[in-house]
Motif scaffolding. Structure first.
Motif, PDB file in Angstrom:
ATOM      1  N   GLN A  24      26.767  76.877  -7.438  1.00  0.00           N
ATOM      2  CA  GLN A  24      26.332  77.874  -8.441  1.00  0.00           C
ATOM      3  C   GLN A  24      26.710  79.278  -7.997  1.00  0.00           C
ATOM      4  O   GLN A  24      27.194  80.078  -8.794  1.00  0.00           O
ATOM      5  N   GLU A  27      30.532  79.700  -8.457  1.00  0.00           N
ATOM      6  CA  GLU A  27      30.916  79.794  -9.864  1.00  0.00           C
ATOM      7  C   GLU A  27      30.543  81.139 -10.474  1.00  0.00           C
ATOM      8  O   GLU A  27      31.210  81.621 -11.373  1.00  0.00           O
ATOM      9  N   ASN A  28      29.466  81.731 -10.001  1.00  0.00           N
ATOM     10  CA  ASN A  28      28.964  82.980 -10.577  1.00  0.00           C
ATOM     11  C   ASN A  28      29.173  84.169  -9.648  1.00  0.00           C
ATOM     12  O   ASN A  28      28.481  85.175  -9.760  1.00  0.00           O
ATOM     13  N   TRP A  31      29.688  87.953 -11.330  1.00  0.00           N
ATOM     14  CA  TRP A  31      28.537  88.660 -11.895  1.00  0.00           C
ATOM     15  C   TRP A  31      27.413  88.817 -10.889  1.00  0.00           C
ATOM     16  O   TRP A  31      26.640  89.781 -10.963  1.00  0.00           O
ATOM     17  N   ASN A  76      21.263  87.709 -14.028  1.00  0.00           N
ATOM     18  CA  ASN A  76      22.411  88.083 -14.840  1.00  0.00           C
ATOM     19  C   ASN A  76      21.952  89.143 -15.839  1.00  0.00           C
ATOM     20  O   ASN A  76      21.269  88.847 -16.808  1.00  0.00           O
TER      21      ASN A  76
END
Length: 147
Positions: A24, A27-28, A31, A76
């Motif tokens: 996770q 992938e992020n 941001w 986010n």
């Protein structure tokens, strides 16, 4: 035997959650990094102006828990949230490029000229290939009708 099975299940659960969390984060990554930098900017503002997180949360009409989550850089952030904070504390947190920046990404005239020349060559080759592939009888009939 029952204890060994339980230990295996616990070890598998820990391993799978660890892998899921790492995946996770990867992938992020973009941001999460931006969110962290925004949070850092807000925290520096709070420290330099001697404002508590609780006071800022009250001014923003956020719960202290939500603001804390934002300031840990793990949330986010929406544009709405960013602008709400930005307007309240009076410092820019993000910048949207203006038209001036868009012009700087245009290709140079040299690149454009090269593309035009390449396109013209492709067009000529296409016409040449089409005329070679036509049957001779069609070419004769073209000239006969044109005269």
């Amino acid at each position: 035997m029952l204890m060994n099975e339980m230990n295996k299940k616990i070890a598998q659960a820990n391993t799978s959650s660890w892998i899921a969390e790492a995946t996770q984060r990867q992938e992020n990554k973009d941001w999460l990094e931006a969110s962290f930098l925004i949070a850092l900017k807000i925290l520096r503002y709070l420290r330099s102006n001697q404002i508590t997180q609780k006071d800022l949360a009250k001014r923003l009409q956020f719960s202290p828990q939500y603001l804390n989550k934002l300031l840990r850089g793990k949330e986010n952030l929406t544009l709405e949230t960013i602008y709400k904070i930005q307007n309240e504390i009076g410092i820019p947190l993000i910048q949207i490029p203006s038209f001036e920046y868009e012009q700087s990404y245009r290709p140079s005239t040299e690149v454009l000229a090269t593309n035009v020349v390449t396109y013209q060559k492709m067009q000529r080759e296409e016409v040449y290939t089409k005329s070679k592939s036509e049957e001779p009888s069609n070419q004769i009939s073209k000239y006969a009708t044109a005269a």
